[in-house]
Write an enzyme that holds these catalytic residues in place. Structure first.
Site, short mmCIF file in Angstrom:
data_model
loop_
_atom_site.label_atom_id
_atom_site.label_comp_id
_atom_site.label_asym_id
_atom_site.label_seq_id
_atom_site.Cartn_x
_atom_site.Cartn_y
_atom_site.Cartn_z
CG HIS A 82 -0.34 0.00 2.55
ND1 HIS A 82 -0.08 -1.17 3.24
CD2 HIS A 82 0.08 1.00 3.37
CE1 HIS A 82 0.47 -0.88 4.41
NE2 HIS A 82 0.59 0.44 4.52
CD GLN B 114 -1.91 2.29 5.95
OE1 GLN B 114 -0.82 2.85 5.91
NE2 GLN B 114 -2.09 1.13 6.53
CD GLU C 175 -4.50 0.73 8.96
OE1 GLU C 175 -3.38 1.12 9.30
OE2 GLU C 175 -4.71 -0.34 8.37
CG HIS D 129 3.94 4.41 5.39
ND1 HIS D 129 3.04 4.92 6.31
CD2 HIS D 129 3.45 3.19 5.07
CE1 HIS D 129 2.08 4.04 6.53
NE2 HIS D 129 2.29 2.98 5.78
CD GLU E 248 3.27 -0.58 7.09
OE1 GLU E 248 2.78 0.43 6.54
OE2 GLU E 248 2.58 -1.37 7.76
CO CO Z 1 1.02 1.40 6.27
#
Ligand code: CO
Length: 134
Positions: free
Chosen positions: A8, A55, A44, A79, A129
């Site tokens: 994502h 996301q 989220e 991210h 991530e």
């Molecule tokens: Co994330």
């Protein structure tokens, strides 16, 4: 260590309802789920897009990682999450490659996946991530 996919791409927002309404109006997409993750201080929403996801992250308060991010950098890209098959192997490989880690060990993230963050200093100021999907 080859990531399998972009799991994502995460965007920090101030108002999750407003951002989801914008996404639906502009692109016709809706979230698969919304989730409050207390230990990360965020709510989220995960929006499926083809083989990946967007996301949206909204902080639960100002004194949270995403709250501090919004205060210093404003809304925007937060991210990029890369899918890996074996997160311990990925962390070990990144350590050997000299990458600074935020998480030395995996923790449980959204969707119950094991995740770990790599420090933005490791790659052009971009927080990465790792998400284990086996
Ligand atoms: Co994330």
């Amino acid at each position: 260590m080859l990531p399998l996919n972009v799991h994502h791409t995460a965007i920090a927002v101030r108002d999750l309802d407003a951002a989801l309404a914008d996404l639906e109006a502009q692109y016709g997409v809706t979230p698969a789920y919304r989730e409050v993750i207390e230990e990360q201080g965020v709510e989220e929403a995960m929006v499926p897009l083809g083989g990946s996801h967007l996301q949206l992250l909204m902080p639960l308060g100002e004194d949270t990682p995403v709250g501090r991010f919004l205060a210093s950098r404003g809304e925007g890209l937060h991210h990029v999450a890369l899918q890996v098959a074996d997160i311990e192997a990925a962390l070990s490989h990144l350590t050997d490659a000299g990458a600074r880690l935020v998480d030395e060990k995996p923790r449980i993230g959204g969707g119950g996946h094991r995740i770990a963050f790599v420090h933005p200093k490791a790659l052009a100021g971009t927080l990465i991530e790792l998400v284990e999907v086996s």
